[in-house]
Design a protein around this motif. Structure first.
Motif, PDB file in Angstrom:
ATOM      1  N   PRO A 104      96.134  60.977 119.521  1.00  0.00           N
ATOM      2  CA  PRO A 104      95.892  60.016 120.617  1.00  0.00           C
ATOM      3  C   PRO A 104      97.077  59.096 120.876  1.00  0.00           C
ATOM      4  CG  PRO A 104      94.522  59.502 118.695  1.00  0.00           C
ATOM      5  CD  PRO A 104      95.096  60.868 118.476  1.00  0.00           C
ATOM      6  N   LEU A 105      97.839  58.752 119.865  1.00  0.00           N
ATOM      7  CA  LEU A 105      99.037  57.936 120.090  1.00  0.00           C
ATOM      8  C   LEU A 105     100.032  58.698 120.969  1.00  0.00           C
ATOM      9  CD1 LEU A 105      99.597  56.448 116.518  1.00  0.00           C
ATOM     10  CD2 LEU A 105      98.880  55.188 118.547  1.00  0.00           C
ATOM     11  N   SER A 112     101.911  56.725 129.353  1.00  0.00           N
ATOM     12  CA  SER A 112     102.584  55.472 129.691  1.00  0.00           C
ATOM     13  C   SER A 112     104.045  55.674 130.042  1.00  0.00           C
ATOM     14  CB  SER A 112     102.462  54.494 128.519  1.00  0.00           C
ATOM     15  OG  SER A 112     103.231  53.345 128.718  1.00  0.00           O
ATOM     16  N   LEU A 113     104.744  56.527 129.285  1.00  0.00           N
ATOM     17  CA  LEU A 113     106.197  56.658 129.416  1.00  0.00           C
ATOM     18  C   LEU A 113     106.621  57.838 130.276  1.00  0.00           C
ATOM     19  CD1 LEU A 113     107.049  55.999 125.656  1.00  0.00           C
ATOM     20  CD2 LEU A 113     107.099  54.346 127.523  1.00  0.00           C
ATOM     21  N   LYS A 114     105.672  58.738 130.581  1.00  0.00           N
ATOM     22  CA  LYS A 114     105.978  59.935 131.383  1.00  0.00           C
ATOM     23  C   LYS A 114     107.052  60.797 130.712  1.00  0.00           C
ATOM     24  CE  LYS A 114     103.303  58.055 134.493  1.00  0.00           C
ATOM     25  NZ  LYS A 114     101.888  58.434 134.524  1.00  0.00           N
ATOM     26  N   PHE A 153      90.366  55.646 123.252  1.00  0.00           N
ATOM     27  CA  PHE A 153      89.273  55.848 124.206  1.00  0.00           C
ATOM     28  C   PHE A 153      89.041  54.593 125.053  1.00  0.00           C
ATOM     29  CE2 PHE A 153      88.181  59.250 121.140  1.00  0.00           C
ATOM     30  CZ  PHE A 153      88.160  60.305 122.039  1.00  0.00           C
ATOM     31  N   TYR A 154      89.373  53.430 124.509  1.00  0.00           N
ATOM     32  CA  TYR A 154      89.327  52.202 125.319  1.00  0.00           C
ATOM     33  C   TYR A 154      90.342  52.277 126.462  1.00  0.00           C
ATOM     34  CZ  TYR A 154      91.310  47.657 126.538  1.00  0.00           C
ATOM     35  OH  TYR A 154      91.865  46.605 127.214  1.00  0.00           O
ATOM     36  N   THR A 155      91.558  52.727 126.172  1.00  0.00           N
ATOM     37  CA  THR A 155      92.573  52.828 127.232  1.00  0.00           C
ATOM     38  C   THR A 155      92.196  53.872 128.271  1.00  0.00           C
ATOM     39  OG1 THR A 155      93.889  54.440 125.974  1.00  0.00           O
ATOM     40  CG2 THR A 155      94.393  52.107 125.650  1.00  0.00           C
ATOM     41  N   GLU A 156      91.425  54.906 127.836  1.00  0.00           N
ATOM     42  CA  GLU A 156      90.999  55.955 128.760  1.00  0.00           C
ATOM     43  C   GLU A 156      89.689  55.603 129.464  1.00  0.00           C
ATOM     44  OE1 GLU A 156      92.579  58.981 129.523  1.00  0.00           O
ATOM     45  OE2 GLU A 156      94.235  57.935 128.531  1.00  0.00           O
ATOM     46  N   LYS A 157      89.117  54.443 129.083  1.00  0.00           N
ATOM     47  CA  LYS A 157      87.844  53.996 129.654  1.00  0.00           C
ATOM     48  C   LYS A 157      86.724  55.025 129.444  1.00  0.00           C
ATOM     49  CE  LYS A 157      89.651  50.742 133.057  1.00  0.00           C
ATOM     50  NZ  LYS A 157      90.949  50.561 132.366  1.00  0.00           N
ATOM     51  N   LYS A 158      86.748  55.663 128.302  1.00  0.00           N
ATOM     52  CA  LYS A 158      85.672  56.577 127.909  1.00  0.00           C
ATOM     53  C   LYS A 158      84.800  55.814 126.924  1.00  0.00           C
ATOM     54  CE  LYS A 158      88.279  60.786 128.745  1.00  0.00           C
ATOM     55  NZ  LYS A 158      88.767  62.083 128.220  1.00  0.00           N
ATOM     56  N   VAL A 322     101.458  49.546 114.743  1.00  0.00           N
ATOM     57  CA  VAL A 322     101.740  50.826 115.411  1.00  0.00           C
ATOM     58  C   VAL A 322     101.423  50.736 116.904  1.00  0.00           C
ATOM     59  CG1 VAL A 322     101.121  53.257 115.518  1.00  0.00           C
ATOM     60  CG2 VAL A 322     101.325  52.121 113.294  1.00  0.00           C
ATOM     61  N   LEU A 323     100.221  50.317 117.233  1.00  0.00           N
ATOM     62  CA  LEU A 323      99.837  50.189 118.643  1.00  0.00           C
ATOM     63  C   LEU A 323     100.706  49.158 119.357  1.00  0.00           C
ATOM     64  CD1 LEU A 323      95.960  50.230 118.161  1.00  0.00           C
ATOM     65  CD2 LEU A 323      97.299  51.999 119.318  1.00  0.00           C
ATOM     66  N   GLY A 324     101.099  48.121 118.614  1.00  0.00           N
ATOM     67  CA  GLY A 324     101.903  47.061 119.212  1.00  0.00           C
ATOM     68  C   GLY A 324     103.265  47.534 119.672  1.00  0.00           C
ATOM     69  N   PHE A 325     103.796  48.588 119.027  1.00  0.00           N
ATOM     70  CA  PHE A 325     105.092  49.109 119.478  1.00  0.00           C
ATOM     71  C   PHE A 325     104.992  49.632 120.904  1.00  0.00           C
ATOM     72  CE2 PHE A 325     107.950  52.662 120.212  1.00  0.00           C
ATOM     73  CZ  PHE A 325     109.177  52.088 119.930  1.00  0.00           C
ATOM     74  N   LEU A 326     103.996  50.473 121.160  1.00  0.00           N
ATOM     75  CA  LEU A 326     103.845  51.034 122.515  1.00  0.00           C
ATOM     76  C   LEU A 326     103.524  49.949 123.529  1.00  0.00           C
ATOM     77  CD1 LEU A 326     103.771  53.529 124.302  1.00  0.00           C
ATOM     78  CD2 LEU A 326     101.345  53.792 123.722  1.00  0.00           C
TER      79      LEU A 326
END
Length: 808
Positions: A104-105, A112-114, A153-158, A322-326
């Motif tokens: 998922p990362l 986000s970065l394409k 899944f929060y970012t994907e709104k699932k 980890v999430l904070g980097f992105l």
């Protein structure tokens, strides 16, 4: 031919390989009888529930695990534990949950970065992140992986998978819901930054607008109250969840102040170290809010392991680093060029490769490698298989994880009356065995049974023990006792000594006094030498007891702490008692006729520590805060040079003493002594070895056997690296398949979800009926149901991620 790399498959293969490697390492370290009470606690808890109709009972700390910690996720783990009811399944589950968030990362970064390549670097950096905790098994460690899955899944709104995984992360342990509540503040802060935080007069509209924040907060509060109630209920009100912040009373101002005053710099460094591999970008994003709950708990704590980066408590910080980097990259992306972005990601990967090598790689392949399990040690597995499930067993701590898989009611301390005793020759029986008789012997392990009057079921005892000199001394002496069952044996003692030995300087060798040490003060010993040496090792003597703590030694040129020229630290392992500690120094040059000061201090919570020394001399000081007090005494210690060596003279004189009978040997490099032992009853055989000359290396081998013994063999246990190679093949195949043009696609179907729900229902209905003695269910049935659930769950997740990969 030019190949197009499928970075999704390449990352999937790399993740599977790391999961295999870390699971393999954890499993074999435990199989090699590493003392692991944390893992044993969960093995006992799961085993007692599945097979003995007891709600997660264990012997450490005792009673139901829910009486100490609120961890309802253990109920969710039952189907997976049933597949292979021992620590192997626990380590596999732990590493799958904590390493596979790389997928998922990857998808989040790609969206986000394409850029698939940058997303691959981000996911691979996570796989190499040194603060993914793979051993021991500790349920709170699952929080990190589960939260990253939930965040995806929060970012994907699932929302359905988000709330399921968010609930699972909250159910790991009673502290997790506090972080969950802070997630509400994160969501509100995100709205504030996006200028979406608006107070509306219409309650219905407010509920519609902020429904997610309300649900997250209510879920967190509900799980917190549920887990508090679980602890109260299962402990019968005798244990408070607030006491789980070890050593700190959160309702006492003085206790909080004591924690705040204790080593604040190390606690801040803890936060910095965990964020460093992901370049501190979490600090510029609101996700840093989620690091605050545990960091605040650390700041008021007096328990050193809470802020030691290599201990699993870092799972409350790591996922947000980890999430904070992105998230941080997303915030600065508009001000940096794509070339700089590529450099940033390349640097990220380089940092994590380097840190993985330093933290994990060196340990796995150098300092603490996996060794084949010796033939004689295979006996513990064969004898543990003979113990009926649910029996009470007395064993040693190094065998607890293995024995607990067969009987949850296993323990290693105190004077308990148990049905079985399982131990080896080196440790001997843990308590009096006058009421016990030998049931079976395999290798150097023995299984004794209470009030047993039958014949020995298996009699295949043999012992092969080897010892080497751990540090030089003049003269050198070593003594060992072996508990050996009744019988006639041949004892072969092989001695070999050769090479060179370093120059050593002993201080106060005939020490008979004790100087106690704790974390409230430091001991300082003044000393000097009469010749120049480069210091390689310093040895302290005394009693270093049980507990989680570290011992720090420093050498200075004065009593001023700023004059310290080098220091060395030993991390004391839990549940171990040592009579000496060896501190490594990096060729520290000590000058003759110059005064130096040896500082010794402790951080953490030892049961007790004392150092050997002598009274009636000068040179020892106590330092409390900034005050110094002179003590009438001196410490015993040894300095070992790293640059000055002497050759060993041959032949050399040795004395071997066996049960008070002395044998004088003159050894020219090596010598073998063969004796016959006739034992009319089980007893200790004591072997003493005395050398008149110092040795840098010597080897003492003891081989005791009867004429009918046969060596034990096991491919799986004695060929660990072959096993690793075999289980690594799938990951290698996946990585090689990433060079193909065709993308992997697993069809997503609601039928698989329905099947998963049905299988879960079947398992828990079957388990409940068996638990309440309504039906009898074979463990094989539970294992098959658990395996079906695991396969179906894996398909559901991978079909979800492959479909999302193709959609992007």
């Amino acid at each position: 031919m030019r190949f197009k790399v499928n970075y999704f498959l390449l990352l999937l293969g790399a993740t599977l390989f790391m999961t295999t490697l870390r699971s393999w390492y954890a499993i074999y370290q435990t199989l090699n009888r590493q003392s692991d009470l944390d893992t044993s606690t969960f093995v006992q808890s799961m085993t007692s529930t599945l097979f003995c109709h007891l709600p997660f009972y264990n012997t450490c700390p005792g009673g139901s695990f829910f009486g100490v910690h609120g961890s309802p996720i253990l109920i969710v783990l039952l189907p997976f534990y049933a597949i292979m009811p021992n620590f192997v399944s626990l380590f596999i589950v732990l590493n799958i949950v904590n390493y596979f968030p790389s997928i998922p990362l990857f998808l989040m970064a790609r969206k986000s970065l394409k850029s698939e390549k940058l997303a691959f670097i981000y996911g691979l950096s996570y796989v190499l992140y040194p603060f993914i905790y793979s051993q021991p098994f500790e349920v709170l460690t699952l929080f990190a992986g589960l939260f990253i899955f939930a965040f995806y899944f929060y970012t994907e709104k699932k929302w359905i998978p988000f709330f399921i995984l968010f609930a699972l992360s909250l159910s790991t342990i009673e502290f997790s819901p506090i972080i969950g509540a802070f997630f509400t503040f994160y969501l509100l802060t995100e709205r504030l930054i996006k200028k979406e935080l608006v107070i509306k007069n219409d309650l219905k509209l407010m509920l519609k607008t902020y429904w997610l924040e309300i649900f997250v907060f209510l879920m967190s509060v509900s799980f917190f109250l549920l887990e508090m109630h679980m602890i109260s209920f299962f402990s019968h009100g005798n244990h408070s969840a607030f006491s789980n912040l070890y050593g700190t009373n959160p309702f006492s101002i003085s206790s909080l102040a004591k924690g705040l005053a204790l080593d604040p710099l190390s606690k801040i460094m803890y936060l910095i170290i965990l964020n460093a591999p992901f370049l501190f970008l979490a600090f510029i994003d609101p996700i840093f809010i989620l690091e605050l709950p545990w960091f605040l708990a650390v700041m008021v704590s007096v328990f050193y392991p809470y802020w030691y980066p290599l201990v699993y408590y870092g799972s409350y910080i790591a996922p947000f680093a980890v999430l904070g980097f992105l998230k941080g990259v997303e915030r600065i992306r508009h001000i940096i060029k794509i070339r700089c972005l590529k450099i940033l990601f390349s640097f990220l990967l380089s940092v994590n490769i380097l840190m993985w090598i330093l933290v994990n790689g060196i340990a796995i392949f150098h300092t603490s490698p996996v060794y084949p399990i010796p033939s004689q040690d295979l006996g513990v597995f064969k004898l543990a298989d003979m113990i009926p499930q649910g029996s009470s067993v007395y064993t040693h701590s190094c065998c607890l994880s293995i024995v607990s898989s067969h009987s949850w009611d296993s323990w290693f301390n105190g004077n308990l009356s148990t049905t079985w005793m399982l131990f080896n020759s080196c440790n001997g029986p843990p308590t009096n065995i006058s009421s016990y008789k030998l049931y079976a012997a395999e290798g150097d392990f023995m299984l004794y049974k209470l009030d047993y009057d039958g014949p020995t079921v298996v009699d295949n005892y043999y012992l092969n023990a080897s010892y080497g000199q751990t540090y030089p001394a003049i003269p050198y002496s070593i003594s060992h006792r072996f508990f050996i069952p009744k019988g006639n044996y041949t004892a072969e003692i092989f001695i070999k000594g050769n090479g060179v030995y370093p120059k050593i300087i002993n201080y106060f060798s005939n020490a008979s006094s004790r100087f106690y040490l704790n974390s409230s003060y430091a001991l300082i010993q003044r000393f000097s030498i009469n010749c120049q040496i480069n210091l390689g090792e310093l040895i302290l003597f005394g009693k270093f007891s049980l507990g989680e703590y570290k011992i720090i030694t420093k050498i200075s040129t004065s009593l001023n702490p700023s004059s310290v020229i080098q220091s060395s630290t030993v991390i004391h392992p839990s549940y171990v008692i040592n009579n000496s500690e060896v501190f490594r120094f990096d060729n520290l040059q000590l000058e003759p006729d110059k005064t130096y000061y040896l500082w010794i201090c402790i951080e953490g919570s030892p049961k007790y520590v004392y150092l050997q020394g002598v009274h009636g001399t000068n040179g020892l000081y106590y330092k409390v805060n900034s005050n110094y007090a002179n003590v009438n005494g001196s410490l015993k210690f040894t300095l070992v040079a790293s640059n000055d060596f002497y050759s060993v003279a041959h032949p050399s004189n040795f004395v071997v003493v066996i049960n008070n009978s002395s044998y004088h040997l003159q050894v020219n490099k090596c010598c073998t002594l063969i004796l016959h032992l006739d034992l009319n009853s089980p007893t200790y055989v004591k072997i003493c070895f005395n050398a008149s000359e110092p040795y840098s290396t010597f080897r003492l081998s003891v081989f005791i056997h009867d004429n009918n013994y046969h060596e034990l063999h096991s491919f799986v246990l004695q060929e660990p690296y072959t096993v690793l190679t075999i289980f690594s093949i799938p990951s290698i195949i996946i990585m090689l398949s990433s060079l193909k043009l065709k993308k992997l696609s697993l069809p997503r179907s609601r039928l698989t979800l329905i099947t998963l729900i049905t299988l879960l229902g079947i398992f828990y209905v079957t388990f409940s009926l068996e638990y309440f003695d309504l039906i009898i269910v074979s463990p094989i049935i539970l294992a098959i149901e658990g395996l079906a659930i695991a396969i179906n769950l894996a398909y559901v997740f991978f079909s979800e991620f492959t479909v999302e990969y193709i959609k992007q």
